[in-house]
Design a protein around this motif. Sequence first.
Motif, PDB file in Angstrom:
ATOM      1  N   ALA A 159       0.821  -1.213   0.000  1.00 44.58           N
ATOM      2  CA  ALA A 159       0.000   0.000   0.000  1.00 44.58           C
ATOM      3  C   ALA A 159       0.859   1.269   0.000  1.00 44.58           C
ATOM      4  O   ALA A 159       0.431   2.320  -0.495  1.00 44.58           O
ATOM      5  N   LYS A 160       2.071   1.186   0.516  1.00 41.29           N
ATOM      6  CA  LYS A 160       2.950   2.355   0.579  1.00 41.29           C
ATOM      7  C   LYS A 160       3.570   2.710  -0.768  1.00 41.29           C
ATOM      8  O   LYS A 160       4.068   3.825  -0.949  1.00 41.29           O
ATOM      9  N   LEU A 161       3.531   1.783  -1.713  1.00 43.06           N
ATOM     10  CA  LEU A 161       4.201   2.014  -2.989  1.00 43.06           C
ATOM     11  C   LEU A 161       3.548   3.147  -3.775  1.00 43.06           C
ATOM     12  O   LEU A 161       4.230   3.876  -4.506  1.00 43.06           O
ATOM     13  N   ALA A 162       2.222   3.301  -3.648  1.00 45.73           N
ATOM     14  CA  ALA A 162       1.543   4.376  -4.378  1.00 45.73           C
ATOM     15  C   ALA A 162       2.048   5.745  -3.925  1.00 45.73           C
ATOM     16  O   ALA A 162       2.229   6.651  -4.751  1.00 45.73           O
ATOM     17  N   GLY A 163       2.293   5.918  -2.643  1.00 47.13           N
ATOM     18  CA  GLY A 163       2.811   7.181  -2.140  1.00 47.13           C
ATOM     19  C   GLY A 163       4.213   7.464  -2.635  1.00 47.13           C
ATOM     20  O   GLY A 163       4.544   8.607  -2.990  1.00 47.13           O
ATOM     21  N   LEU A 164       5.058   6.427  -2.685  1.00 46.20           N
ATOM     22  CA  LEU A 164       6.418   6.607  -3.196  1.00 46.20           C
ATOM     23  C   LEU A 164       6.390   6.984  -4.669  1.00 46.20           C
ATOM     24  O   LEU A 164       7.151   7.859  -5.117  1.00 46.20           O
ATOM     25  N   LYS A 165       5.510   6.333  -5.437  1.00 43.75           N
ATOM     26  CA  LYS A 165       5.410   6.654  -6.863  1.00 43.75           C
ATOM     27  C   LYS A 165       4.890   8.073  -7.063  1.00 43.75           C
ATOM     28  O   LYS A 165       5.360   8.801  -7.957  1.00 43.75           O
ATOM     29  N   ARG A 166       3.952   8.503  -6.241  1.00 37.70           N
ATOM     30  CA  ARG A 166       3.425   9.859  -6.343  1.00 37.70           C
ATOM     31  C   ARG A 166       4.511  10.883  -6.059  1.00 37.70           C
ATOM     32  O   ARG A 166       4.647  11.883  -6.775  1.00 37.70           O
ATOM     33  N   ASP A 167       5.320  10.633  -5.020  1.00 36.66           N
ATOM     34  CA  ASP A 167       6.405  11.564  -4.698  1.00 36.66           C
ATOM     35  C   ASP A 167       7.450  11.585  -5.801  1.00 36.66           C
ATOM     36  O   ASP A 167       7.996  12.654  -6.125  1.00 36.66           O
ATOM     37  N   LEU A 168       7.727  10.433  -6.379  1.00 36.47           N
ATOM     38  CA  LEU A 168       8.719  10.374  -7.454  1.00 36.47           C
ATOM     39  C   LEU A 168       8.221  11.123  -8.686  1.00 36.47           C
ATOM     40  O   LEU A 168       8.982  11.860  -9.329  1.00 36.47           O
ATOM     41  N   ASN A 184      11.462  -2.750  -6.430  1.00 40.18           N
ATOM     42  CA  ASN A 184      11.328  -4.153  -6.019  1.00 40.18           C
ATOM     43  C   ASN A 184       9.870  -4.502  -5.730  1.00 40.18           C
ATOM     44  O   ASN A 184       9.413  -5.612  -6.040  1.00 40.18           O
ATOM     45  N   GLY A 185       9.149  -3.555  -5.139  1.00 32.37           N
ATOM     46  CA  GLY A 185       7.743  -3.809  -4.834  1.00 32.37           C
ATOM     47  C   GLY A 185       6.906  -3.963  -6.085  1.00 32.37           C
ATOM     48  O   GLY A 185       6.043  -4.849  -6.163  1.00 32.37           O
ATOM     49  N   ILE A 186       7.133  -3.097  -7.084  1.00 29.03           N
ATOM     50  CA  ILE A 186       6.394  -3.202  -8.347  1.00 29.03           C
ATOM     51  C   ILE A 186       6.679  -4.534  -9.018  1.00 29.03           C
ATOM     52  O   ILE A 186       5.764  -5.204  -9.521  1.00 29.03           O
ATOM     53  N   ASP A 187       7.936  -4.950  -9.004  1.00 31.61           N
ATOM     54  CA  ASP A 187       8.312  -6.207  -9.647  1.00 31.61           C
ATOM     55  C   ASP A 187       7.764  -7.410  -8.889  1.00 31.61           C
ATOM     56  O   ASP A 187       7.390  -8.419  -9.497  1.00 31.61           O
ATOM     57  N   ALA A 188       7.701  -7.316  -7.544  1.00 28.73           N
ATOM     58  CA  ALA A 188       7.200  -8.437  -6.750  1.00 28.73           C
ATOM     59  C   ALA A 188       5.681  -8.549  -6.811  1.00 28.73           C
ATOM     60  O   ALA A 188       5.129  -9.634  -6.607  1.00 28.73           O
ATOM     61  N   PHE A 189       5.016  -7.439  -7.107  1.00 29.78           N
ATOM     62  CA  PHE A 189       3.556  -7.461  -7.138  1.00 29.78           C
ATOM     63  C   PHE A 189       3.028  -8.010  -8.455  1.00 29.78           C
ATOM     64  O   PHE A 189       2.075  -8.809  -8.466  1.00 29.78           O
ATOM     65  N   SER A 190       3.600  -7.600  -9.562  1.00 28.98           N
ATOM     66  CA  SER A 190       3.093  -8.042 -10.850  1.00 28.98           C
ATOM     67  C   SER A 190       4.193  -7.916 -11.897  1.00 28.98           C
ATOM     68  O   SER A 190       5.156  -7.176 -11.712  1.00 28.98           O
ATOM     69  N   ARG A 191       4.049  -8.648 -12.969  1.00 30.96           N
ATOM     70  CA  ARG A 191       5.029  -8.637 -14.053  1.00 30.96           C
ATOM     71  C   ARG A 191       4.353  -8.225 -15.352  1.00 30.96           C
ATOM     72  O   ARG A 191       3.185  -8.544 -15.595  1.00 30.96           O
ATOM     73  N   SER A 192       5.099  -7.530 -16.182  1.00 31.53           N
ATOM     74  CA  SER A 192       4.589  -7.160 -17.503  1.00 31.53           C
ATOM     75  C   SER A 192       4.891  -8.296 -18.467  1.00 31.53           C
ATOM     76  O   SER A 192       6.061  -8.614 -18.738  1.00 31.53           O
ATOM     77  N   ILE A 193       3.834  -8.932 -18.961  1.00 32.55           N
ATOM     78  CA  ILE A 193       3.979 -10.078 -19.859  1.00 32.55           C
ATOM     79  C   ILE A 193       3.194  -9.781 -21.127  1.00 32.55           C
ATOM     80  O   ILE A 193       2.029  -9.379 -21.069  1.00 32.55           O
ATOM     81  N   ASP A 194       3.823  -9.986 -22.260  1.00 38.17           N
ATOM     82  CA  ASP A 194       3.161  -9.723 -23.535  1.00 38.17           C
ATOM     83  C   ASP A 194       3.349 -10.940 -24.437  1.00 38.17           C
ATOM     84  O   ASP A 194       4.465 -11.441 -24.607  1.00 38.17           O
TER      85      ASP A 194
END
Length: 361
Positions: A159-168, A184-194
């Motif tokens: 849940a804290k990742l959204a705040g970090l992304k907003r600040d960035l 690391n959190g974005i990568d651990a939560f989901s992967r971009s697969i095409d």
Amino acid sequence: MDLRWWPLGLAGVLIVLVVIAVALWLPLPPAARMLRPLAHVKRLTELPSYRRVAALQFWSSIVTIVLLVVLFGATIFTSSRPVGFASATRNFDALHPEDVMVCVGEPVTDATTAGFLNYYTEQIKSYRTQRIGLTSPTLRVVPLTRDYVYAGQKFADYAKLAGLKRDLDAKKQISDADVTTLNNGIDAFSRSIDYTDYAQSTEDVLALCMAGFPSFEDKSTRRRALIYLGYTDFRGSGEQRPSLFSTQQIKDMATKAGIQINGIARTDVVGAEHANDSLASIAATTGGTFSVYNPAGTAAGDGTDPTLAGLLDKINASPPSVVLPSGTMLTQRTWDYPNLPLTVSIIVAAILCLSLAVLRR
């Protein structure tokens, strides 16, 4: 607390009122016996022993009347089939524990995702028998678990990742450690697969979330609830690549596995017109609820937007039912639990028996 047969309870109350009215207003027949006159009655009634006997008789009559009213009220209450006691809910949850799969169909850095995860971070603190899990569009982030400390920490971290992304994005100064945590959190939560021959759909995400229930192909003795929040169209109107699952297949899988699917669709994301209808029909078929949510005007923070929290509270208020081997469906609102009024009836009846026996002596 509620009464399943409330007309019966209303009829019982009316009968009590009628009996009381008759007792108060109906004239008593005159005594047919001859009373013997006594001398010095005033002196007799002023004796301490007489006063004690008179007081005992008066208060014993009052207590008897009160106990009879309580006994009759408890009998009416029990006959009306009470449901919804807090103790009944705890016993129901203990006998039929619930599995909750939180299903996120949007990026973890979205402010709405943060509010969604923060909501369940708080909910976990009140769990006693439930198991909870978390699934993203591509990964099983948190397998179903009763380790509430572990689950609560994972939900809070994501849940804290959204705040970090907003600040960035706002060009605020954040530490290298926070940048690493975000990546690391974005990568651990989901992967971009095409894929060249496959495009993901909302039905595919729901299927992945359902697969997180142990032995999900068949019904379980545990209740199963899936709560989905996110997009209802991942593919776009011009997408020609096939998906894995159709709406009907998801309905069949959920029905066979006894999974209640609840959906909250984002209305601020443009998608196909039929996408919301598909999720709504899935929720209706499985006994779940469907709602739409527009986060416009809500700011990302440590809590949950009240509108979103209200939608999730609505889902919590309608938990999945239990299907017995006989086919009977039980919910917290249909599970009879007359323990409390029956206990009161037994205690009052015992007191009446003992008190009347003492008075006869």
